[in-house]
Design a protein around this motif. Structure first.
Motif, PDB file in Angstrom:
ATOM      1  N   PHE A  30      26.022 -12.393 -33.747  1.00 17.05           N
ATOM      2  CA  PHE A  30      25.542 -13.733 -33.417  1.00 17.05           C
ATOM      3  C   PHE A  30      24.596 -14.257 -34.494  1.00 17.05           C
ATOM      4  O   PHE A  30      24.704 -15.397 -34.931  1.00 17.05           O
ATOM      5  N   GLY A  31      23.685 -13.379 -34.913  1.00 19.63           N
ATOM      6  CA  GLY A  31      22.676 -13.813 -35.873  1.00 19.63           C
ATOM      7  C   GLY A  31      23.257 -14.227 -37.208  1.00 19.63           C
ATOM      8  O   GLY A  31      22.805 -15.183 -37.822  1.00 19.63           O
ATOM      9  N   THR A  32      24.269 -13.507 -37.683  1.00 26.88           N
ATOM     10  CA  THR A  32      24.827 -13.832 -38.991  1.00 26.88           C
ATOM     11  C   THR A  32      25.905 -14.899 -38.897  1.00 26.88           C
ATOM     12  O   THR A  32      25.899 -15.855 -39.661  1.00 26.88           O
ATOM     13  N   LEU A  33      26.822 -14.737 -37.965  1.00 30.65           N
ATOM     14  CA  LEU A  33      27.968 -15.633 -37.953  1.00 30.65           C
ATOM     15  C   LEU A  33      27.842 -16.733 -36.926  1.00 30.65           C
ATOM     16  O   LEU A  33      28.647 -17.649 -36.894  1.00 30.65           O
ATOM     17  N   VAL A 239      20.249  -9.575 -25.642  1.00 30.09           N
ATOM     18  CA  VAL A 239      20.175 -10.439 -26.818  1.00 30.09           C
ATOM     19  C   VAL A 239      19.360 -11.697 -26.515  1.00 30.09           C
ATOM     20  O   VAL A 239      18.554 -12.153 -27.320  1.00 30.09           O
ATOM     21  N   VAL A 240      19.558 -12.234 -25.322  1.00 26.94           N
ATOM     22  CA  VAL A 240      18.815 -13.436 -24.948  1.00 26.94           C
ATOM     23  C   VAL A 240      17.329 -13.130 -24.778  1.00 26.94           C
ATOM     24  O   VAL A 240      16.469 -13.878 -25.247  1.00 26.94           O
ATOM     25  N   MET A 244      17.782 -14.771 -29.541  1.00 30.07           N
ATOM     26  CA  MET A 244      19.096 -14.874 -30.176  1.00 30.07           C
ATOM     27  C   MET A 244      18.980 -14.616 -31.671  1.00 30.07           C
ATOM     28  O   MET A 244      18.171 -15.233 -32.357  1.00 30.07           O
ATOM     29  N   GLY A 245      19.764 -13.683 -32.153  1.00 34.20           N
ATOM     30  CA  GLY A 245      19.792 -13.472 -33.590  1.00 34.20           C
ATOM     31  C   GLY A 245      18.703 -12.567 -34.118  1.00 34.20           C
ATOM     32  O   GLY A 245      18.639 -12.305 -35.310  1.00 34.20           O
ATOM     33  N   SER A 246      17.821 -12.067 -33.250  1.00 35.04           N
ATOM     34  CA  SER A 246      16.775 -11.181 -33.737  1.00 35.04           C
ATOM     35  C   SER A 246      17.141  -9.731 -33.428  1.00 35.04           C
ATOM     36  O   SER A 246      17.259  -9.350 -32.266  1.00 35.04           O
ATOM     37  N   LEU A 291      11.299 -12.077 -29.562  1.00 35.63           N
ATOM     38  CA  LEU A 291      11.057 -12.132 -30.997  1.00 35.63           C
ATOM     39  C   LEU A 291      11.935 -13.171 -31.693  1.00 35.63           C
ATOM     40  O   LEU A 291      12.175 -13.101 -32.875  1.00 35.63           O
ATOM     41  N   GLY A 292      12.432 -14.122 -30.930  1.00 36.88           N
ATOM     42  CA  GLY A 292      13.302 -15.143 -31.516  1.00 36.88           C
ATOM     43  C   GLY A 292      12.524 -16.039 -32.459  1.00 36.88           C
ATOM     44  O   GLY A 292      11.350 -16.311 -32.246  1.00 36.88           O
ATOM     45  N   GLN A 293      13.208 -16.483 -33.525  1.00 38.86           N
ATOM     46  CA  GLN A 293      12.535 -17.371 -34.448  1.00 38.86           C
ATOM     47  C   GLN A 293      12.494 -18.771 -33.888  1.00 38.86           C
ATOM     48  O   GLN A 293      13.415 -19.206 -33.210  1.00 38.86           O
ATOM     49  N   LYS A 294      11.448 -19.472 -34.173  1.00 37.38           N
ATOM     50  CA  LYS A 294      11.320 -20.833 -33.700  1.00 37.38           C
ATOM     51  C   LYS A 294      12.448 -21.675 -34.262  1.00 37.38           C
ATOM     52  O   LYS A 294      12.772 -21.604 -35.432  1.00 37.38           O
TER      53      LYS A 294
END
Lengths: 298, 324, 237, 253
Positions: A30-33, A239-240, A244-246, A291-294
């Motif tokens: 999810f994080g990359t693609l 993941v949520v 997402m993506g972390s 830890l999701g990025q803003k």
């Protein structure tokens, strides 16, 4: 008292270890693609079946299974990305969900057709069977404390996998490209990097980790066609919750969930829904996850 | 689409009448294509479910993976009412649907702030949470894995709700609900739902309280799920725990997408196709029918995002184009 | 138009979705020349640069782009980058989450490379000081510096500068102006899009003015700079 | 009378001052332009006004009521409408439907569960939509799907969307960006007509000085997040600070 807390802790870690192995690939992809892969659970299922088949085959064995399953899954991941997923990068997220959902059904039903709907026995190898007498190593434990050896191995494998993946991302050029690509893949293209090629590898890597999860986790969970879906929902929640993506978020969330389940195990009414409760609380009070990025998929 | 003189309701008469005629005559022709009595009722129930789902997915643009929550909640409450209160279906269905509405307000409030994949995953999570509550936390009331058994024969006052009676009841409900759906879609309210899908930000900056429309659209969609869930118990007085599971949520997704989202007609077609496929065509396919269906579904998503309806219009285009 | 032009766009039409933005433009740039691409907001300048860099959006539906004998038209963005196109985007696009140095290293992953790190740091000592810092924490001027340095880390045949002075204080603009002047002295073929038309025209050899996706003026930069009428008519300055 | 007052508004982005201590008063019924070089903070200011951004300090009063902290739809209901830089419309809907949405919103407020609308009850809204389309010159194209319109017509449609809502004030972010000169002329005429007809106050952010000088009653010049000059067009034209800001610190030779 010390013993029971220790055992709950250990069980929590061990549960978390399985969640880590499944959700890590999901989070990576999810994080990359930016692809939500509803077929990720099915990949776990495929790996568990392959584990059974290879470990019990005349030509195979457990050592072979450990080596081959992740490699086969890697290949499968490449095939899936090149043959299907890449056509969906430019289509709406809901289409990605739908097509991977369809793929999950096809895989699940295909395996049901071939292997039957029942649980396949998946025996651990001799060197991983039996129990470990923990009190012999840990003096603070009182009396006799034992734990199934395979579960300890599973936990160790999970931690090693996490460490290796993080090292790969942090200390190699490939990792640099992936980390940068997660944030701005278009800029990388403008700098001459064929990022789609590398993303295909990342996708395959995520699937390969699900392969590790399948072959090591299979003996602990069940091996039936529906097992993928059983793990899909909690790993999405991981993941949520983590963001997402972390990837560090996914690891953290896995262990939080593992521990929460372990420590509420004596209250079954709560243990079954604790994952959802945590997810709801997190999303209410911290929508981007731990830890999701803003701004990333907020 | 709004026409100049705003006479947008006259257009409802023809489709609703056609729909009514097709459904009401089903007992006479359905068996000739391999259908059997009872399957027609089930198809009609799923058609109601799919209509509601399309309002959410096709018009508002939200893909829910947890719609079983509303179908199941209503089914359980309907079952519990039949079991403990009265075998009359009117109070049972009413309570069932109200329970689905309440559930929709709660889940909608918590999930609608997010869009896209987040919404899908969250609804899936809520659905699965209710599923596992039904199986464990609440098993004293729900019967856990076994489901809710021992329900009495449902009655509508003095009429036994069995066979044809159930069929005609569901058909009447379906016709009314299809008409209401068309009215909703054609109304200013429906226009706002479409606008949410089209450009949520612009709608907010036009002074529209988008969050309330979203919640209401979600609840309406849950009402359809709730009615379908309640009717399912009237049709077969047994509440299975699967009514709450993601399989059921997935099924309504599949039929809506197969038929063609945002058309109302498509999802109804999709529902009929899927049940026909599951119960009639599956005889030839054996246990692999779901595998084939999964493959058809994937092919549809990949090549025909507009589903059967798109296929139809493409064929029509090809035919009229060729006839020149 | 001659066939030997170092860089050329011929009858270029570009779309964002259904929006028809660049409506058939043709121009050439000789080797070592600097071209100022001017026009009001929304005239299609950034779209033109994006199309040359072969970004996924906009889509080029007609026309051709050639650079030093290579046809860029059907290339993917990374292929164009390898062919020598370097875009310094308007918002600089420093990649978040990685350091200044990593932002430079990433430009040197694929061949052909340009300046090595040492040369970049000698040229931009400020970047050396901050090389361990996360790139996006730099000030606006430093980010612009990093964006240009990142482009120089690759072997450039044509440099595309999109609003290099945007959002910068006058003092910083001076500094960036110095860097662009050096680029000119290095003889790097450049297309510069800039709101600050006067600043761009002083550097440029040729100028093109766009309006509604079409070229309405094409000639020498000096002419635009000196003709009050031209400037008033097209640039409103 | 002042319709909009901005008091001591500041906004920082990661240490960078996007807006510093901005004070601005917009008089009712005027056309007020905000100009300044790219990155001067005009868009930031506009975003603060419509509730998209919360400033670090300061207050914004619209018709004497505070704007800050309100949701976008509430601000719109107060009578403050916004036209975006890239036209924001309902792309896959017809032109008439686009404006009908706004017309219904004007009648029903933020929310109404009007599912059983009759043709008769809908007529005033449809008529208003058509009338507004006529005003902006899009009536003939009312059945066209919005995404098929030209860029200039899309902008016109967005204006119609805002006008059908009957706002007291219109914020326009570069209303002529990307337009050919003929289109720009038409837009100037249209804006002038709207202003004359409805007495709608307008705040315009614009780069094209022709547009600014031919429309504005009053001009404020921003540079680096601060207002450096204010006045009627004639005062601004020769203002040395303005020339300096536009020409990057150098006066032309």
């Amino acid at each position: 008292m010390v013993n029971s807390i220790f055992l709950q802790l250990l069980t929590g870690l061990q549960l978390g270890a399985i969640y880590v192995l499944i959700s890590l690939g999901l989070a990576l992809i999810f994080g990359t693609l930016g692809v939500v892969n509803f077929a990720h659970g099915a990949m776990f299922m495929v790996a568990a079946y392959l584990g059974v088949v290879i470990s019990q085959a005349e030509w195979g064995g457990w050592g072979m299974a450990i080596v081959l399953v992740p490699i086969i899954l890697f290949g499968l991941g490449l095939l899936m990305e090149r043959g299907l997923i890449r056509f969906f990068y430019t289509r709406p997220h809901t289409d990605q969900i739908l097509v991977t959902f369809g793929l999950a059904i096809v895989l699940q039903e295909g395996f049901k057709w071939y292997f039957g709907a029942n649980n396949l026995p998946f025996a651990t190898p001799d060197w991983g069977s039996g129990i470990m007498r923990l009190h012999e190593y840990l003096p603070f434990l009182e009396g006799f404390v034992a734990y199934p050896k395979w579960r300890l191995i599973l936990t160790a494998v999970s931690l090693i996998t996490v460490a290796l993946l993080f090292a790969l991302l942090q200390f190699t050029t490939f990792g640099l490209v992936v980390r940068a690509g997660m944030r701005d893949s278009e800029m990388l293209r403008l700098l001459g990097v064929n990022i789609s090629q590398r993303f295909a590898i990342v996708f395959a890597l995520g699937v390969a980790i699900a392969g590790i999860a399948g072959v090591f986790g299979g003996p602990v969970t069940q091996v039936d066609p529906g097992i993928g879906m059983v793990f899909l929902v909690p790993s999405f929640l991981v993941v949520v919750i983590g963001g997402m993506g972390s990837l560090p978020g996914a690891v953290l969330a896995s262990f939080i969930i593992g521990l929460a389940i372990s420590f509420t195990a004596t209250i079954p009414a709560l243990a079954n829904i604790i994952v959802y409760l945590i997810a709801i609380l997190i999303l209410l009070f911290r929508p981007r996850g731990l830890l999701g990025q803003k701004g990333v998929m907020e | 689409m709004i026409s100049d003189n705003a006479s947008f309701y006259k257009k409802d008469i023809l489709p609703v009448t056609t729909f009514a005629v097709v459904l009401l005559t089903m007992p006479f022709w359905f068996r000739y294509i391999g259908g059997y009595s009872g399957l027609d009722t089930k198809i009609v129930i799923w058609i109601i479910f799919a209509i509601g789902f399309d309002i959410l997915l096709g018009y508002m643009g939200f893909l829910s993976f947890g719609h079983a929550a509303f179908f199941g909640t209503s089914a359980y409450f309907t079952g519990l009412m039949l079991l403990h209160y009265s075998n009359n279906i009117l109070p049972a269905i009413t309570v069932g649907v109200i329970s689905a509405i309440i559930m929709a307000f709660i889940i909608g409030f918590l999930t609608l702030k997010r869009t896209g994949i987040y919404f899908s995953i969250l609804t899936l999570a809520f659905g699965e949470m209710l599923h596992s509550m039904v199986l464990s936390t609440l098993q004293d009331w729900t019967g856990g894995d076994n489901g809710l058994t021992g329900l009495p024969t449902p009655m509508l006052f003095d009429i036994k709700m069995q066979g044809d009676n159930v069929f005609y009841l569901t058909v009447i409900v379906a016709i009314v609900m299809y008409y209401i759906a068309r009215r909703i879609i054609g109304s200013p309210f429906g226009l706002m739902l479409k606008a949410i899908k089209s450009n949520q930000v612009r709608l907010e900056y036009t002074g529209v309280h988008v969050a309330r429309y979203k919640l209401m659209g979600f609840v309406i969609s849950a009402v359809y799920a709730g009615v379908a869930g309640a009717l399912m118990i009237v049709y077969e007085p047994y509440v299975a725990s699967e009514f709450m599971g993601w399989h059921l949520s997935g099924q309504v997704v599949i039929m809506t997408v197969l038929g063609g989202v945002g058309t109302l007609f498509g999802p109804m077609l999709g529902a009929a196709f899927m049940l026909y496929f599951e119960n009639v065509v599956s005889v030839y396919l054996g246990a692999q029918w779901l595998l084939v269906l999964g493959a058809i579904f994937m092919a549809t998503v990949i090549f025909l995002p507009g589903g059967f309806v798109e296929a139809g219009s493409r064929i029509k285009k090809a035919l009229t184009g060729g006839g020149k | 138009m001659s066939d030997q032009a170092y860089f050329s766009c011929r009858d270029l039409h570009a779309y964002y979705g259904e929006s028809y933005i660049v409506q058939g433009i043709s121009f050439e740039v000789a080797e070592g020349e600097i071209l100022a691409l001017l026009g009001r907001n929304g005239a299609g300048k950034t779209t033109t640069l994006s199309a040359i860099a072969r970004m996924q959006d906009p889509q080029v539906k007609q026309g051709s782009i050639t650079l030093a004998g290579q046809d860029l038209t059907a290339m993917k963005p990374y292929e164009a980058a390898r062919a020598g196109v370097q875009l310094v985007p308007e918002d600089r696009r420093i990649i978040p989450g990685i350091t200044v140095e990593e932002n430079l290293i990433i430009a040197q992953i694929s061949e052909p490379k340009g300046w090595d790190l040492e040369r970049i740091y000698n040229h931009f000592p400020r970047l050396r000081e901050r090389r361990k810092q996360e790139g996006v924490t730099l000030s606006g001027g430093e980010q612009q510096m990093l964006a240009v340095a990142r482009a120089l880390a690759r072997d450039i045949k044509i440099l595309l500068l999109d609003e290099p002075y945007e959002g910068l204080a006058p003092v910083i603009v001076k500094e960036i102006e110095g860097i662009v002047r050096e680029i000119k002295e290095l003889g790097i073929t450049t297309i510069i899009v800039e709101q600050n038309a006067v600043a761009a025209l002083k550097l440029a050899d040729k100028a093109i003015i766009m309006e509604s996706g079409e070229i309405v003026y094409s000639g020498s930069a000096k002419e635009v700079l000196e003709s009050k009428a031209l400037r008033e008519e097209y640039l409103a300055i | 009378m002042a319709i909009l007052e901005i008091r001591d508004v500041s906004k920082n982005f990661g240490g960078l001052a996007a807006l510093g201590d901005v004070n601005l008063t917009i008089e009712e019924g005027t056309i007020h332009s905000l100009i300044g070089p790219n990155g001067a903070g005009k868009s930031t200011l506009l975003n603060v006004l419509v509730g998209l951004l919360e400033p670090d300090v300061g207050t914004v009063l619209f018709k004497g009521e505070p704007v800050l902290g309100k949701a976008p739809h509430e601000i719109n209901q107060m009578g403050l409408a916004r036209v975006f830089q890239t036209p924001a419309i309902f792309d896959d809907m017809s032109v008439l439907e686009n404006v009908a949405i706004a017309a219904y919103a004007a009648r029903d407020g933020g929310y109404a569960f009007n599912v059983f609308e009759t043709p008769a009850s809908a007529k005033p809204c449809i008529d208003l939509a058509k009338e507004t389309l006529n005003d902006v010159g899009l009536f003939e194209q009312r059945k066209v799907i919005a995404s098929h319109l030209s860029r200039g017509d899309k902008r016109r449609l967005e204006m119609a969307l805002c006008l059908a809502r009957k706002p007291d004030m219109l914020l326009l972010d570069e209303p002529t960006a990307g337009m050919a000169r003929a289109d720009t002329e038409n837009t100037i005429k249209l804006l002038q007509r709207i202003s004359d007809k409805g007495g709608i106050t307008m705040v315009i952010v614009e780069h094209d000085m022709n547009v600014v000088f031919s429309l504005s009653n009053y001009i404020s010049v921003l540079a680096q997040g601060r207002i450096i000059a204010e006045g009627v067009p004639d005062e601004i034209k020769g203002h040395p600070k303005v020339i300096e800001a536009y020409l990057g610190g150098e006066t032309e030779e």
